[in-house]
Design a protein around this motif. Structure first.
Motif, PDB file in Angstrom:
ATOM      1  N   VAL A 123       0.913  23.566  10.030  1.00  0.00           N
ATOM      2  CA  VAL A 123       1.132  22.326   9.301  1.00  0.00           C
ATOM      3  C   VAL A 123       0.078  21.300   9.712  1.00  0.00           C
ATOM      4  CG1 VAL A 123       2.783  20.525   8.689  1.00  0.00           C
ATOM      5  CG2 VAL A 123       3.612  22.801   9.323  1.00  0.00           C
ATOM      6  N   ASP A 124      -0.647  20.772   8.725  1.00  0.00           N
ATOM      7  CA  ASP A 124      -1.582  19.675   8.973  1.00  0.00           C
ATOM      8  C   ASP A 124      -0.870  18.345   8.754  1.00  0.00           C
ATOM      9  OD1 ASP A 124      -3.860  21.273   9.522  1.00  0.00           O
ATOM     10  OD2 ASP A 124      -4.103  21.657   7.382  1.00  0.00           O
ATOM     11  N   PHE A 125      -1.278  17.336   9.507  1.00  0.00           N
ATOM     12  CA  PHE A 125      -0.634  16.026   9.408  1.00  0.00           C
ATOM     13  C   PHE A 125      -1.664  14.955   9.063  1.00  0.00           C
ATOM     14  CE2 PHE A 125       2.319  18.504  11.824  1.00  0.00           C
ATOM     15  CZ  PHE A 125       3.571  18.018  11.455  1.00  0.00           C
ATOM     16  N   TYR A 126      -1.246  14.035   8.180  1.00  0.00           N
ATOM     17  CA  TYR A 126      -2.088  12.914   7.770  1.00  0.00           C
ATOM     18  C   TYR A 126      -1.267  11.636   7.886  1.00  0.00           C
ATOM     19  CZ  TYR A 126      -4.597  16.766   5.454  1.00  0.00           C
ATOM     20  OH  TYR A 126      -5.235  17.941   5.174  1.00  0.00           O
ATOM     21  N   SER A 127      -1.933  10.542   8.209  1.00  0.00           N
ATOM     22  CA  SER A 127      -1.229   9.262   8.299  1.00  0.00           C
ATOM     23  C   SER A 127      -1.194   8.536   6.963  1.00  0.00           C
ATOM     24  CB  SER A 127      -1.873   8.365   9.355  1.00  0.00           C
ATOM     25  OG  SER A 127      -3.219   8.077   9.014  1.00  0.00           O
ATOM     26  N   ASP A 128      -2.050   8.963   6.010  1.00  0.00           N
ATOM     27  CA  ASP A 128      -2.092   8.311   4.700  1.00  0.00           C
ATOM     28  C   ASP A 128      -2.616   9.300   3.667  1.00  0.00           C
ATOM     29  OD1 ASP A 128      -1.902   5.441   3.377  1.00  0.00           O
ATOM     30  OD2 ASP A 128      -3.720   6.376   2.578  1.00  0.00           O
ATOM     31  N   ILE A 129      -2.181   9.156   2.442  1.00  0.00           N
ATOM     32  CA  ILE A 129      -2.600  10.066   1.375  1.00  0.00           C
ATOM     33  C   ILE A 129      -4.104   9.972   1.133  1.00  0.00           C
ATOM     34  CG2 ILE A 129      -2.142   8.419  -0.503  1.00  0.00           C
ATOM     35  CD1 ILE A 129      -1.448  12.198  -0.593  1.00  0.00           C
ATOM     36  N   SER A 130      -4.713   8.843   1.477  1.00  0.00           N
ATOM     37  CA  SER A 130      -6.156   8.679   1.283  1.00  0.00           C
ATOM     38  C   SER A 130      -6.965   9.596   2.192  1.00  0.00           C
ATOM     39  CB  SER A 130      -6.561   7.220   1.525  1.00  0.00           C
ATOM     40  OG  SER A 130      -6.291   6.846   2.862  1.00  0.00           O
ATOM     41  N   ALA A 195       8.030  -3.202  -9.227  1.00  0.00           N
ATOM     42  CA  ALA A 195       7.487  -2.463  -8.085  1.00  0.00           C
ATOM     43  C   ALA A 195       5.994  -2.713  -7.935  1.00  0.00           C
ATOM     44  CB  ALA A 195       7.770  -0.977  -8.250  1.00  0.00           C
ATOM     45  N   LEU A 196       5.529  -2.667  -6.695  1.00  0.00           N
ATOM     46  CA  LEU A 196       4.115  -2.848  -6.386  1.00  0.00           C
ATOM     47  C   LEU A 196       3.583  -1.603  -5.671  1.00  0.00           C
ATOM     48  CD1 LEU A 196       4.257  -6.482  -4.906  1.00  0.00           C
ATOM     49  CD2 LEU A 196       3.929  -5.816  -7.298  1.00  0.00           C
ATOM     50  N   GLY A 197       2.314  -1.307  -5.874  1.00  0.00           N
ATOM     51  CA  GLY A 197       1.670  -0.258  -5.104  1.00  0.00           C
ATOM     52  C   GLY A 197       1.653   1.119  -5.725  1.00  0.00           C
ATOM     53  N   TYR A 198       2.352   1.299  -6.848  1.00  0.00           N
ATOM     54  CA  TYR A 198       2.385   2.623  -7.476  1.00  0.00           C
ATOM     55  C   TYR A 198       0.990   3.070  -7.904  1.00  0.00           C
ATOM     56  CZ  TYR A 198       7.540   2.355  -7.994  1.00  0.00           C
ATOM     57  OH  TYR A 198       8.886   2.281  -7.770  1.00  0.00           O
ATOM     58  N   GLU A 199       0.203   2.142  -8.439  1.00  0.00           N
ATOM     59  CA  GLU A 199      -1.110   2.488  -8.984  1.00  0.00           C
ATOM     60  C   GLU A 199      -2.065   2.981  -7.892  1.00  0.00           C
ATOM     61  OE1 GLU A 199       1.124  -0.034 -11.645  1.00  0.00           O
ATOM     62  OE2 GLU A 199       0.520  -0.347  -9.562  1.00  0.00           O
ATOM     63  N   GLU A 200      -2.101   2.293  -6.787  1.00  0.00           N
ATOM     64  CA  GLU A 200      -2.991   2.698  -5.696  1.00  0.00           C
ATOM     65  C   GLU A 200      -2.578   4.064  -5.147  1.00  0.00           C
ATOM     66  OE1 GLU A 200      -4.598   1.184  -1.309  1.00  0.00           O
ATOM     67  OE2 GLU A 200      -3.106   0.000  -2.402  1.00  0.00           O
ATOM     68  N   PHE A 201      -1.279   4.285  -5.033  1.00  0.00           N
ATOM     69  CA  PHE A 201      -0.751   5.559  -4.552  1.00  0.00           C
ATOM     70  C   PHE A 201      -1.169   6.698  -5.479  1.00  0.00           C
ATOM     71  CE2 PHE A 201       2.905   8.588  -4.453  1.00  0.00           C
ATOM     72  CZ  PHE A 201       2.790   9.002  -3.135  1.00  0.00           C
ATOM     73  N   ALA A 202      -0.990   6.503  -6.791  1.00  0.00           N
ATOM     74  CA  ALA A 202      -1.372   7.530  -7.764  1.00  0.00           C
ATOM     75  C   ALA A 202      -2.876   7.762  -7.758  1.00  0.00           C
ATOM     76  CB  ALA A 202      -0.905   7.126  -9.154  1.00  0.00           C
ATOM     77  N   LYS A 203      -3.637   6.689  -7.626  1.00  0.00           N
ATOM     78  CA  LYS A 203      -5.101   6.817  -7.608  1.00  0.00           C
ATOM     79  C   LYS A 203      -5.559   7.659  -6.427  1.00  0.00           C
ATOM     80  CE  LYS A 203      -9.383   4.106  -7.651  1.00  0.00           C
ATOM     81  NZ  LYS A 203      -9.976   2.740  -7.595  1.00  0.00           N
ATOM     82  N   ASN A 204      -4.957   7.458  -5.264  1.00  0.00           N
ATOM     83  CA  ASN A 204      -5.317   8.240  -4.085  1.00  0.00           C
ATOM     84  C   ASN A 204      -5.022   9.720  -4.289  1.00  0.00           C
ATOM     85  OD1 ASN A 204      -6.476   6.464  -2.188  1.00  0.00           O
ATOM     86  ND2 ASN A 204      -4.475   5.632  -1.656  1.00  0.00           N
ATOM     87  N   ILE A 205      -3.888  10.017  -4.911  1.00  0.00           N
ATOM     88  CA  ILE A 205      -3.543  11.422  -5.163  1.00  0.00           C
ATOM     89  C   ILE A 205      -4.525  12.029  -6.151  1.00  0.00           C
ATOM     90  CG2 ILE A 205      -1.822  12.949  -6.222  1.00  0.00           C
ATOM     91  CD1 ILE A 205       0.347  11.165  -5.018  1.00  0.00           C
TER      92      ILE A 205
END
Length: 335
Positions: A123-130, A195-205
């Motif tokens: 299992v690899d671990f990341y602190s952020d989706i970016s 809601a706030l932040g959905y766009e940045e989250f989707a963009k990172n994915i």
């Protein structure tokens, strides 16, 4: 001193000593239940969906199963265990990863998965989706969108207002932010949560993963209720945010705060960035289509009648149309 409600919400969950910065039990010993804490067959049905997706060659056999916001790691463990039951050879090629912002929770997850599977999975671990950079992935995110910061919206005399918190009391003032005003117009929100932040989250994915199936479950609808759904869960008691005599100072950071998800916002956050396929339906319909009843048939052949009936009752909680079955929705986005 007054604080924007979105900042107050974010600080409640993620600030210093915030609710999600500390390990919390989920289930009867915690503040609320989730599908994961209700039945291992929730993860089992997702595992079957993953196995079927790979067998249809929609994703390769060496794809990465990526969970975002894994809490203790129970869901990823359930998924892994059921993949082993359904197609054990897949575990030889699949990759696993978790995105978790808090280091101490990553330690908990790493230890739990190590205890459960030893060296049979990595299992690899990341602190952020970016930080993620993958060719393909099956992404699982259970009940994360209700934990994104939000603004409280109210319309008074045809003027849009947003909330601030001052001395542990919520007050409204005329909104001067054109972006918020325009987004409320777009989604026809006159009262409730934006809601706030959905766009940045989707963009990172979309930016960091070339091909993916993104699966999420949460409570909400595709349209605004135009009423406040923001509420607090403490030891399985529910406190609406505007309940009379509510003591926000005592609940702050010591309980969970949440709201109903507007799935139209989630869908737009992806479809405005990339070309994708969208599937949206109730949790009941999704889990049945994924094959949760087929998994119960397999169980019935391998355990005692008593144990089988216990699991059936748990699964009924997941798919009961008067409870979680219709209240919770599934969203599957394919790129």
């Amino acid at each position: 001193m007054k604080t924007k409600f979105s900042d107050y919400f974010n600080n409640w969950l993620y600030g210093k000593d915030g609710y999600y910065t500390k390990y919390k039990a989920i289930g009867k010993d915690g503040d609320f239940f989730t599908a994961v804490s209700t039945s291992m067959f929730f993860g089992g049905s997702i595992a079957k969906k993953i196995v079927d997706t790979i067998s249809k060659k929609e994703l390769p056999s060496n794809t990465t199963i990526l969970e975002i916001g894994a809490h203790h790691g129970y869901l990823l463990a359930d998924i892994t265990q059921f993949i082993y039951t359904l197609n054990p050879k897949l575990l030889e090629s699949l990759n696993f990863a978790i995105v978790e912002r808090f280091e101490h929770l990553r330690v908990e997850q790493r230890e739990y998965l190590k205890e459960s599977f030893g060296d049979s999975i990595k299992v690899d671990f990341y602190s952020d989706i970016s930080e993620v950079n993958l060719d393909d992935a099956f992404i699982v995110a259970n009940e994360i969108y209700d934990a994104f910061a939000c603004e409280l919206i109210y319309t008074k005399e045809e003027k849009l207002q947003t909330a601030f918190v001052k001395n542990d009391k919520i007050e409204f003032e005329d909104c001067l932010d054109e972006n918020i005003i325009n987004r409320c117009k777009k989604y026809k929100i006159t009262k409730g949560e934006l809601a706030l932040g959905y766009e940045e989250f989707a963009k990172n994915i979309c930016t960091n993963i070339k091909s993916f199936h993104f699966l999420t479950f949460d409570y909400g609808e595709k349209y605004p209720r135009n009423d406040f759904s923001c509420r607090i869960y403490s030891k399985h008691e529910v406190f609406p945010i505007f309940e009379e005599n509510i003591e926000l100072d005592k609940l702050f950071k010591n309980s969970d705060i949440t709201y109903d998800v507007n799935f139209s916002q989630v869908i737009d956050s992806f479809s405005n960035i990339c070309k994708c396929e969208i599937e949206y339906q109730t949790q009941l319909k999704a889990l049945v289509e994924f094959g949760i009843l087929d998994l119960l048939e397999i169980l019935q052949k391998n355990v005692s009648e008593e144990n089988y009936l216990k699991e059936v009752q748990k699964v009924k909680t997941l798919i009961d149309p008067t409870g979680m079955g219709d209240r919770f929705k599934m969203l599957l986005i394919k790129k």
